[in-house]
Design a protein around this motif. Sequence first.
Motif, PDB file in Angstrom:
ATOM      1  N   SER A 115       0.810  -1.213   0.000  1.00  0.00           N
ATOM      2  CA  SER A 115       0.000   0.000   0.000  1.00  0.00           C
ATOM      3  C   SER A 115       0.845   1.267   0.000  1.00  0.00           C
ATOM      4  O   SER A 115       0.325   2.351  -0.274  1.00  0.00           O
ATOM      5  N   ASP A 116       2.144   1.154   0.310  1.00  0.00           N
ATOM      6  CA  ASP A 116       3.012   2.334   0.238  1.00  0.00           C
ATOM      7  C   ASP A 116       4.400   1.921  -0.242  1.00  0.00           C
ATOM      8  O   ASP A 116       4.758   0.740  -0.227  1.00  0.00           O
ATOM      9  N   PHE A 117       5.179   2.921  -0.682  1.00  0.00           N
ATOM     10  CA  PHE A 117       6.390   2.657  -1.445  1.00  0.00           C
ATOM     11  C   PHE A 117       7.545   3.518  -0.945  1.00  0.00           C
ATOM     12  O   PHE A 117       7.342   4.604  -0.403  1.00  0.00           O
ATOM     13  N   ASP A 118       8.765   3.032  -1.180  1.00  0.00           N
ATOM     14  CA  ASP A 118       9.955   3.771  -0.757  1.00  0.00           C
ATOM     15  C   ASP A 118      10.187   5.005  -1.622  1.00  0.00           C
ATOM     16  O   ASP A 118      10.684   6.018  -1.146  1.00  0.00           O
ATOM     17  N   ARG A 131       9.314   8.307   5.892  1.00  0.00           N
ATOM     18  CA  ARG A 131      10.741   8.395   5.577  1.00  0.00           C
ATOM     19  C   ARG A 131      11.043   7.997   4.144  1.00  0.00           C
ATOM     20  O   ARG A 131      12.209   7.926   3.748  1.00  0.00           O
ATOM     21  N   GLY A 132      10.003   7.749   3.362  1.00  0.00           N
ATOM     22  CA  GLY A 132      10.187   7.497   1.941  1.00  0.00           C
ATOM     23  C   GLY A 132      10.253   8.799   1.166  1.00  0.00           C
ATOM     24  O   GLY A 132      10.128   9.896   1.726  1.00  0.00           O
ATOM     25  N   CYS A 133      10.439   8.700  -0.143  1.00  0.00           N
ATOM     26  CA  CYS A 133      10.644   9.886  -0.979  1.00  0.00           C
ATOM     27  C   CYS A 133       9.567  10.018  -2.060  1.00  0.00           C
ATOM     28  O   CYS A 133       9.072   9.020  -2.597  1.00  0.00           O
ATOM     29  N   GLU A 145      10.969  14.324   1.119  1.00  0.00           N
ATOM     30  CA  GLU A 145      10.969  13.207   2.059  1.00  0.00           C
ATOM     31  C   GLU A 145       9.757  13.322   2.958  1.00  0.00           C
ATOM     32  O   GLU A 145       9.452  14.404   3.467  1.00  0.00           O
ATOM     33  N   LYS A 146       9.081  12.192   3.163  1.00  0.00           N
ATOM     34  CA  LYS A 146       7.901  12.181   4.031  1.00  0.00           C
ATOM     35  C   LYS A 146       8.340  12.000   5.483  1.00  0.00           C
ATOM     36  O   LYS A 146       9.133  11.107   5.793  1.00  0.00           O
ATOM     37  N   SER A 147       7.810  12.847   6.356  1.00  0.00           N
ATOM     38  CA  SER A 147       8.154  12.753   7.768  1.00  0.00           C
ATOM     39  C   SER A 147       7.477  11.548   8.388  1.00  0.00           C
ATOM     40  O   SER A 147       6.549  10.959   7.815  1.00  0.00           O
TER      41      SER A 147
END
Length: 226
Positions: free
Chosen positions: A123-126, A155-157, A219-221
């Motif tokens: 459901s989510d990605f680096d 912490r992904g981009c 970058e996601k916090s």
Amino acid sequence: MEIDSEDYHDYVFRQGKLVGEFEQMYCKAKEIPWHQDKIADELDLSICRSFARVRSPYDTILDVGCGLGYFAHELSGLGRNVYGIDVSPTAIQKLKARFPHIEARVADITESQGDCPLFLGISDFDLVVCRGLFWYVFPRMNEVVANVTTWVKDRGCLLIHQNFPDLEGNFVGKDVIPTPARLAEFFLEGGTFRVVYANVLEDRAKGKGNDNWHTFLLEKSGGDHR
């Protein structure tokens, strides 16, 4: 709306308005839309790849609006698993035939995707990549931003690579995205993302064209922002 044309442009914009008939475009256009098969050596794409390489290798990469998969194929050198989504079933079918190592599916990012995994168990990605996307989805920007934000791991981009015309002129979507800074703000508001790198590439040789590319690596916090 049924369109009879071999020119892919006719399915995208017409008379100063967004048409967005992408399934018809991939079925009827004579040439590959946006020359996806011929632009790998363009300077703007070199910059985009360089930004993506900063945090590589990635376990999972998602190309949003992947089209025929040419750029997703290039991204496969930076991660173990590359995925693509596009609104056109025909584009996805052609992608799978040409690049079987890329897992791809049909998805309309202007509609809420909720918390359902895009792919089996994922459901989510680096790394999530949005290249040249936003002029085709700007009428539903809130839904698009919510979906894309959900798909980036903490912490992904998020890599945004978007072309802009001359900002002083009139262009489709200006009422929603008048500047590159405003595009970035959609994701920066609320502190969900922070800017890691930013770049502007102006093609002044083409005058007032549409090839001024703005690139942001965000970058996601940490924490839950869904």
